[in-house]
Design a protein around this motif. Sequence first.
Motif, PDB file in Angstrom:
ATOM      1  N   SER A  37      55.501  32.797  93.487  1.00  0.00           N
ATOM      2  CA  SER A  37      56.015  33.217  92.557  1.00  0.00           C
ATOM      3  C   SER A  37      56.989  32.582  91.755  1.00  0.00           C
ATOM      4  CB  SER A  37      56.690  34.611  93.009  1.00  0.00           C
ATOM      5  OG  SER A  37      55.922  35.318  93.956  1.00  0.00           O
ATOM      6  N   SER A  38      56.864  32.390  90.525  1.00  0.00           N
ATOM      7  CA  SER A  38      57.533  31.950  89.686  1.00  0.00           C
ATOM      8  C   SER A  38      58.436  32.745  88.510  1.00  0.00           C
ATOM      9  CB  SER A  38      57.043  30.677  88.866  1.00  0.00           C
ATOM     10  OG  SER A  38      56.616  29.866  89.744  1.00  0.00           O
ATOM     11  N   PRO A  39      59.512  32.598  88.017  1.00  0.00           N
ATOM     12  CA  PRO A  39      59.937  33.216  86.915  1.00  0.00           C
ATOM     13  C   PRO A  39      59.106  33.559  85.797  1.00  0.00           C
ATOM     14  CG  PRO A  39      61.823  31.904  87.661  1.00  0.00           C
ATOM     15  CD  PRO A  39      60.422  31.378  88.495  1.00  0.00           C
ATOM     16  N   ARG A  40      58.834  34.457  85.145  1.00  0.00           N
ATOM     17  CA  ARG A  40      58.016  34.683  83.820  1.00  0.00           C
ATOM     18  C   ARG A  40      58.794  34.316  82.900  1.00  0.00           C
ATOM     19  NH1 ARG A  40      53.325  37.177  83.033  1.00  0.00           N
ATOM     20  NH2 ARG A  40      53.406  38.144  85.089  1.00  0.00           N
ATOM     21  N   VAL A  41      58.065  33.381  82.174  1.00  0.00           N
ATOM     22  CA  VAL A  41      58.601  32.764  80.843  1.00  0.00           C
ATOM     23  C   VAL A  41      57.774  33.665  79.866  1.00  0.00           C
ATOM     24  CG1 VAL A  41      58.708  30.830  79.248  1.00  0.00           C
ATOM     25  CG2 VAL A  41      58.434  30.339  81.856  1.00  0.00           C
ATOM     26  N   ASP A  42      58.926  34.498  78.953  1.00  0.00           N
ATOM     27  CA  ASP A  42      58.560  35.195  78.065  1.00  0.00           C
ATOM     28  C   ASP A  42      58.065  34.574  76.809  1.00  0.00           C
ATOM     29  OD1 ASP A  42      58.868  37.546  79.311  1.00  0.00           O
ATOM     30  OD2 ASP A  42      61.073  37.684  79.094  1.00  0.00           O
ATOM     31  N   SER A  43      56.777  34.049  76.680  1.00  0.00           N
ATOM     32  CA  SER A  43      56.235  33.272  75.507  1.00  0.00           C
ATOM     33  C   SER A  43      54.720  33.592  75.621  1.00  0.00           C
ATOM     34  CB  SER A  43      56.463  31.565  76.015  1.00  0.00           C
ATOM     35  OG  SER A  43      56.038  31.090  74.935  1.00  0.00           O
ATOM     36  N   CYS A  44      54.304  33.499  74.202  1.00  0.00           N
ATOM     37  CA  CYS A  44      52.817  33.593  74.217  1.00  0.00           C
ATOM     38  C   CYS A  44      52.185  32.416  73.899  1.00  0.00           C
ATOM     39  CB  CYS A  44      52.501  34.727  72.938  1.00  0.00           C
ATOM     40  SG  CYS A  44      53.073  33.941  71.227  1.00  0.00           S
ATOM     41  N   GLY A  52      56.480  15.746  82.020  1.00  0.00           N
ATOM     42  CA  GLY A  52      56.564  14.684  83.137  1.00  0.00           C
ATOM     43  C   GLY A  52      56.586  15.182  84.509  1.00  0.00           C
ATOM     44  N   TRP A  53      56.726  14.483  85.546  1.00  0.00           N
ATOM     45  CA  TRP A  53      56.769  15.327  86.786  1.00  0.00           C
ATOM     46  C   TRP A  53      58.133  16.037  87.025  1.00  0.00           C
ATOM     47  CZ3 TRP A  53      53.363  13.495  90.762  1.00  0.00           C
ATOM     48  CH2 TRP A  53      53.521  14.269  91.937  1.00  0.00           C
ATOM     49  N   PRO A  54      57.789  17.518  87.587  1.00  0.00           N
ATOM     50  CA  PRO A  54      59.059  18.302  87.641  1.00  0.00           C
ATOM     51  C   PRO A  54      59.988  17.987  88.681  1.00  0.00           C
ATOM     52  CG  PRO A  54      56.777  19.290  88.410  1.00  0.00           C
ATOM     53  CD  PRO A  54      56.538  17.937  87.967  1.00  0.00           C
ATOM     54  N   HIS A  55      61.124  18.020  88.386  1.00  0.00           N
ATOM     55  CA  HIS A  55      62.206  17.473  89.412  1.00  0.00           C
ATOM     56  C   HIS A  55      63.252  18.632  89.458  1.00  0.00           C
ATOM     57  CE1 HIS A  55      63.594  15.812  85.335  1.00  0.00           C
ATOM     58  NE2 HIS A  55      64.688  16.301  85.968  1.00  0.00           N
ATOM     59  N   LYS A  56      63.333  19.704  88.911  1.00  0.00           N
ATOM     60  CA  LYS A  56      64.052  20.772  88.925  1.00  0.00           C
ATOM     61  C   LYS A  56      63.799  21.857  90.021  1.00  0.00           C
ATOM     62  CE  LYS A  56      65.863  20.245  84.294  1.00  0.00           C
ATOM     63  NZ  LYS A  56      66.213  20.919  83.075  1.00  0.00           N
ATOM     64  N   LEU A  57      64.555  22.016  91.263  1.00  0.00           N
ATOM     65  CA  LEU A  57      64.300  23.142  92.097  1.00  0.00           C
ATOM     66  C   LEU A  57      63.894  24.438  91.686  1.00  0.00           C
ATOM     67  CD1 LEU A  57      63.959  23.363  95.115  1.00  0.00           C
ATOM     68  CD2 LEU A  57      66.248  24.030  95.420  1.00  0.00           C
ATOM     69  N   ASN A  58      64.707  24.806  90.331  1.00  0.00           N
ATOM     70  CA  ASN A  58      64.204  26.261  89.939  1.00  0.00           C
ATOM     71  C   ASN A  58      62.843  26.342  89.075  1.00  0.00           C
ATOM     72  OD1 ASN A  58      64.902  24.852  87.452  1.00  0.00           O
ATOM     73  ND2 ASN A  58      66.713  25.978  87.283  1.00  0.00           N
ATOM     74  N   GLU A  59      62.228  25.016  88.891  1.00  0.00           N
ATOM     75  CA  GLU A  59      61.043  25.172  88.275  1.00  0.00           C
ATOM     76  C   GLU A  59      60.047  25.472  89.453  1.00  0.00           C
ATOM     77  OE1 GLU A  59      60.767  21.309  86.601  1.00  0.00           O
ATOM     78  OE2 GLU A  59      62.024  22.010  84.777  1.00  0.00           O
ATOM     79  N   PHE A  60      60.134  25.471  90.333  1.00  0.00           N
ATOM     80  CA  PHE A  60      58.964  25.703  91.560  1.00  0.00           C
ATOM     81  C   PHE A  60      58.852  27.015  92.267  1.00  0.00           C
ATOM     82  CE2 PHE A  60      59.539  21.116  91.515  1.00  0.00           C
ATOM     83  CZ  PHE A  60      58.582  20.523  92.092  1.00  0.00           C
ATOM     84  N   ALA A  61      57.954  27.315  92.612  1.00  0.00           N
ATOM     85  CA  ALA A  61      57.495  28.689  92.879  1.00  0.00           C
ATOM     86  C   ALA A  61      58.255  29.098  94.344  1.00  0.00           C
ATOM     87  CB  ALA A  61      55.929  29.066  92.831  1.00  0.00           C
ATOM     88  N   TYR A  62      58.444  30.345  94.435  1.00  0.00           N
ATOM     89  CA  TYR A  62      58.723  30.877  95.714  1.00  0.00           C
ATOM     90  C   TYR A  62      57.565  31.206  96.498  1.00  0.00           C
ATOM     91  CZ  TYR A  62      61.151  33.540  99.317  1.00  0.00           C
ATOM     92  OH  TYR A  62      61.538  34.201 100.654  1.00  0.00           O
TER      93      TYR A  62
END
Length: 525
Positions: A232-239, A294-304
């Motif tokens: 589960s990841s925060p939904r990004v409200d974007s089309c 690039g390579w993701p490095h922020k913890l809040n970008e990763f799924a639960y």
Amino acid sequence: MTPSMPASPVLKPVVWTIAGSDSGGGAGIQADLATIHDLGCHGCSAITCITAQNSVSVTLVEPVSERMLLAQLDALLNDLPPRVIKIGLLVDQKQINTLATWLGSALREYQARSGNVVCVILDPVMVATCGVRFGDGKRGGNRLDFLPFRGVITLITPNAAELTEFAGRGLTDLSDCHDAAKSLADTLDCSVLAKGGDRGAVWEAETARDLFVCAEADGSSWVHQHKSFLLSSPRVDSCDTHGSGCTLSSAIASVMASGFVLHDAIMVAKAYVSAGIKQSHRPGKGPGPLARTGWPHKLNEFAYISELNSNDPFAEKLKFKTLDERLGVYPVVTELSLLQALLEAGAKTVQLRVKDREDPGLEAKIIEAVRLGRDYHAHVFINDHWELAIKHRAFGVHLGQEDLYQADLPKIARAGIALGVSSHSFFELLFAAQLSPSYIALGHIFATTTKVMPSQPQGLNKLSHYVALLKGQYPLVAIGGIDLNRIAAVKQTRVDDIAVVRAVTEADDPIAAYRSLVDAWESEG
């Protein structure tokens, strides 16, 4: 500075994409190659078809000839063999059959000859985000049969509409979708990542949720007991999600090509897509292409990560003891006499590892280890035996990933004792972090003979990634094959502390060896 993969551009791993050309540049071959390059790999392409499309619609699809498709594959294999292959749009059953036959013959022969294992990621492009249904090269065509790929693919990544197509029936809820994903995994003999990010998915929620079902034959996932997970990841409200499926599958392929296992690759790729959607842009009228971040490095970008049952050990928010001191050089020993000698030498954190559960003196050893810890005002962790650790009020307990399902984690938390957790990959690291443990052990970094390991040595490059992701969140302890000659290189990753086993226990003079390790760890810049 966040590390990049791989370290040397000369040694870029080769990733193939077998897919259609997107004239709009947001999906297909174009999106794949951009992703592969962005994640540090060299991309090769075998084009299955030419499409006239933009981010709003697909107006024409023309497949290449069978001769051309096979010629591309053979040319690449003769010069640029892949570490991982991503398969995208195949426009008709003939292409599926042709490619499956080639994978089962030419590629399999290459693997046998070279000894290299080539993983194959299949993104079954059956229903595009814009609503176009692919099958026999036309809208609303016959449903494609992917059964010829059985036994030759590692992972399939259907979206919600495609999972429904595979099931051949309507899917009503999350449980129903899970059953469909498990059936697909059994049918194709591969793992399944069922994507639920699209609005309107049966298991749609406030978060973007994907279902991950492990193949029974996937030996890399043994520590998770072949369980299914909800990511589960925060939904990004974007089309602006045009090409998100292509990007996800090619990102998985790239991360695997860089040496990570499937579990890891899925976690990194999902974070990569989330970051790309957040920063997407619109050069035209329709949805814009994903950004390459690039390579993701922020913890809040990763799924639960959560399990799909009521026994999920992570369902309850837990709080474990916070360590008020650095662990420093952290010896792991099996003998009480050595534990005491290390405490006398000034060690402030030591672990007692007694693996034999039938040891008649087990409880007595734990009682004595706890007493010694108190007498020397040190932190003594007990490996595995959490019930005895609680009973005798140990400072802390250390658990492996496989033990997290058997241990009563809420009881450990209520007892007020510290918890250390082992991890061997990105997936396990993120899994452990969700517990808010007292520390996380990262390993094994180098080859070790002290126990049978479920994974390959992680190495310094992976360790750098793990530290970049969680530095400052939890104490991070590197373990596995670390000795005096490797301390300087390990410290350059900025890991907080190190655990040592053979460097102390197998030394001619364990106490002298321990003191030398401490001096080196504290003096290296």
